[in-house]
Design an enzyme around this catalytic site. Structure first.
Site, mmCIF file in Angstrom:
data_model
loop_
_atom_site.group_PDB
_atom_site.id
_atom_site.type_symbol
_atom_site.label_atom_id
_atom_site.label_comp_id
_atom_site.label_asym_id
_atom_site.label_seq_id
_atom_site.Cartn_x
_atom_site.Cartn_y
_atom_site.Cartn_z
ATOM 1 N N GLN A 1 0.840 -1.192 0.000
ATOM 2 C CA GLN A 1 0.000 0.000 0.000
ATOM 3 C C GLN A 1 0.875 1.240 0.000
ATOM 4 O OE1 GLN A 1 -2.882 0.749 -0.621
ATOM 5 N NE2 GLN A 1 -4.315 -0.853 -0.020
ATOM 6 N N ASP B 1 -9.370 -9.060 0.007
ATOM 7 C CA ASP B 1 -8.792 -7.753 -0.323
ATOM 8 C C ASP B 1 -8.524 -7.696 -1.830
ATOM 9 O OD1 ASP B 1 -7.537 -5.303 -0.200
ATOM 10 O OD2 ASP B 1 -5.727 -6.016 0.785
ATOM 11 N N TYR C 1 -6.545 -13.008 -1.776
ATOM 12 C CA TYR C 1 -5.857 -11.920 -2.488
ATOM 13 C C TYR C 1 -4.730 -11.409 -1.582
ATOM 14 C CZ TYR C 1 -10.395 -12.010 -4.833
ATOM 15 O OH TYR C 1 -11.546 -12.407 -5.470
ATOM 16 N N CYS D 1 -11.213 -1.450 -2.699
ATOM 17 C CA CYS D 1 -10.713 -0.179 -3.245
ATOM 18 C C CYS D 1 -11.652 0.323 -4.328
ATOM 19 C CB CYS D 1 -9.290 -0.348 -3.786
ATOM 20 S SG CYS D 1 -9.146 -1.612 -5.050
ATOM 21 N N GLU E 1 -3.092 -16.253 -3.841
ATOM 22 C CA GLU E 1 -2.696 -15.060 -4.588
ATOM 23 C C GLU E 1 -2.264 -15.544 -5.972
ATOM 24 O OE1 GLU E 1 -1.889 -11.520 -4.385
ATOM 25 O OE2 GLU E 1 -1.084 -12.056 -6.349
#
Ligand code: SAH
EC number: 2.1.1.190
Length: 499
Positions: A332, A430, A361, A457, A382
């Site tokens: 991030q 996520d 994720y 997001c 992932e």
């Protein structure tokens, strides 16, 4: 901010120069807005009511998902960047279709009380400052409103009674970006290192950027100077010649930094002397890499990354654990807000030693590993193999023995685990902007983990997914967090529980 595209395992929208049109899948509250040829059939034969360059007064009703002002001219929707709700402006048409008009502000006739002077002098020129003219409290209110609007569109069960908290902002909503990814060119003998002027491929040279942290910014500029002094060539887009295209610097909280030079070709004349100069003059560097990205492309990264010098990883401490990041690993951009996000997610999951947790994720495992000591077992998945390798390394380096990471998509791996008899009691998801895949949602509804936290997001795909998950889950709260102040980008945590 950067011209970064999602060809790396980055989360977040494509920060291409066409920011306004670069919104990913499922993001639009207004389908068709950007698909210029998909006019409504019944409208098709209607005469065009406006001309490019035409001016008219316009009252701004609200902000759109990209932070642009929205008004109506002869009942047609007008998108006008830089204008704020409540303002009356003189608008000038820059483009139109039979569905919408795009315009720019000529003059502001009546100004909003929320209007402020942007901190960065280049805010009106480059991307990444779409909301910089809006007061910070109003930016936070806008981000709360974004999720409200998305919920109204997708209407998950009970949405009008959801607890939607006020957006958590930053005390100082500037200098938060820990990574600078800036194109470099030589134009008429002058080196330009900065950001693309909106809607063009011209670079505005920027000695400072108000949203960029001081370490990464200072180092990027230093690197540019050193390359220039060493007569390294810079990419020429028109001729497809020259070497260095983009300088990428990622800094950690301790002020150390990882440098990637994205080049047009592999051959790098004078490489050793350049490495010497960089390491001598910039002691903060821990590693230098070359990424090769052939030819003209809107993607920042090419497929191949070579280490030129130093450590493979940049280390960063997150919630007391030490994480290693290879150059392309997702981290991030905003450390302070990321920490708050993780803390909220962890608290919402309310874990105990009986719990088995899925970190879906997972990136390099930052979230799941932060919770490993609270639970019996963590499993993560992932799609990017390098990220999974990093997650495994991060588990090992932190002495975590109850966390297992697998390469694959959430939609494939989660149902596979379920079939094998693994029924997690807690799941944190996520996902990137497209949100959750249908197959993953079906598997969640079938497996019914008791605790579910969704970090998003993209309010639009989040609202869509909540409308699918409402078959078994209720929403306990939605917490928007301002991860990207001065921009319209959204981030939030949702706590769900089994009905
Ligand atoms: N949780 C991590 C990473 C989140 S970014 C963190 O907080 O740092 C989202 C991640 O999802 C990216 O690493 C991306 O590579 C990965 N991803 C994208 N699509 C996926 C899918 N279908 N299944 C699993 N992972 C996916």
């Amino acid at each position: 901010m950067s011209a970064e595209k999602n060809n790396t395992y980055q989360k977040g929208p494509n920060r291409s120069r066409n920011t306004a049109r670069g919104q990913g899948q499922g993001n639009s509250h207004r389908p068709n807005r950007y698909s210029k040829n998909q006019g409504n059939r019944s409208n098709r034969n209607q005469p065009v009511e406006v001309k490019i360059g035409q001016k008219f007064p316009l009252t701004i009703k609200r902000l759109g998902i990209n932070g642009e002002g929205i008004g109506y001219f002869k009942r047609k929707i007008v998108f006008i960047p830089g204008a704020l709700p409540g303002e009356v402006v003189t608008a000038k048409v820059t483009d139109f279709t039979d569905k919408y008009i795009e315009a720019k502000v000529v003059t502001i006739r009546e100004e909003s009380q929320d209007r402020v002077t942007p901190e960065d002098p280049a805010a009106d020129l480059v991307g990444g400052f779409e909301l910089a003219h809006l007061s910070y409290p109003a930016q936070l209110a806008f981000k709360k409103d974004l999720i409200v609007q998305a919920l109204e569109k997708f209407q998950p069960k009970g949405f009008d009674h959801y607890q939607i908290n006020d957006t958590i902002g930053m005390d100082v909503p500037y200098h938060y970006r820990n990574k600078a990814s800036l194109p470099i060119r030589k134009i008429k003998g002058e080196v330009k290192l900065g950001l693309y002027k909106r809607g063009t491929h011209d670079i505005v040279d920027l000695p400072t950027i108000a949203t960029q942290d001081e370490t990464s910014m200072a180092i990027v500029r230093q690197v540019g100077q050193i390359l220039s002094d060493a007569s390294v060539s810079f990419y020429n887009e028109a001729k497809n010649t020259g070497l260095v295209k983009t300088i990428i610097v990622r800094a950690n909280q301790e002020g150390q930094a990882q440098l990637v030079l994205v080049t047009n070709v592999e051959e790098f004349p004078g490489r050793l002397a350049v490495i010497d100069a960089l390491t001598e003059k910039i002691p903060a560097l821990t590693g230098i890499f070359q990424n090769i990205n052939f030819g003209k492309t809107s993607l920042i990264w090419g497929d191949e990354t070579i280490k030129l010098w130093g450590d493979d990883y940049l280390h960063e401490e997150i919630l007391g654990l030490n994480f290693a990041f290879s150059p392309r690993a997702f981290l991030q951009l905003n450390h302070e807000q990321m920490t708050k996000t993780y803390e909220i997610a962890i608290k919402a999951l309310d874990l105990n030693k009986e719990d088995t947790l899925v970190d879906a994720y997972s990136g390099v495992g930052t979230l799941g590993l932060s919770m490993a000591f609270l639970v019996k077992e963590v499993r993560g998945m992932e799609v990017i193999p390098e990220a999974v390798a990093d997650a495994r390394l991060n588990a090992e380096e932190n002495g975590i023995e109850n966390a297992f990471y697998e390469v694959g998509t959430a939609e494939k791996v989660f149902p596979k685990w379920a079939k094998e008899g693994f029924a997690p009691t807690a799941v944190v998801v996520d996902p990137p902007r497209p949100g959750l895949d249908d197959a993953f949602k079906r598997a969640l509804l079938k497996t019914k983990p008791k605790k579910l936290v969704y970090i998003s997001c993209n309010p639009s795909t989040l609202a869509r997914d909540l409308a699918d998950l409402d078959a078994a889950y209720q929403v306990d709260f939605i917490q928007p967090i301002d991860m990207f102040p001065q921009t319209p980008r959204w981030e939030g945590v949702v706590k769900l529980s089994l009905k």
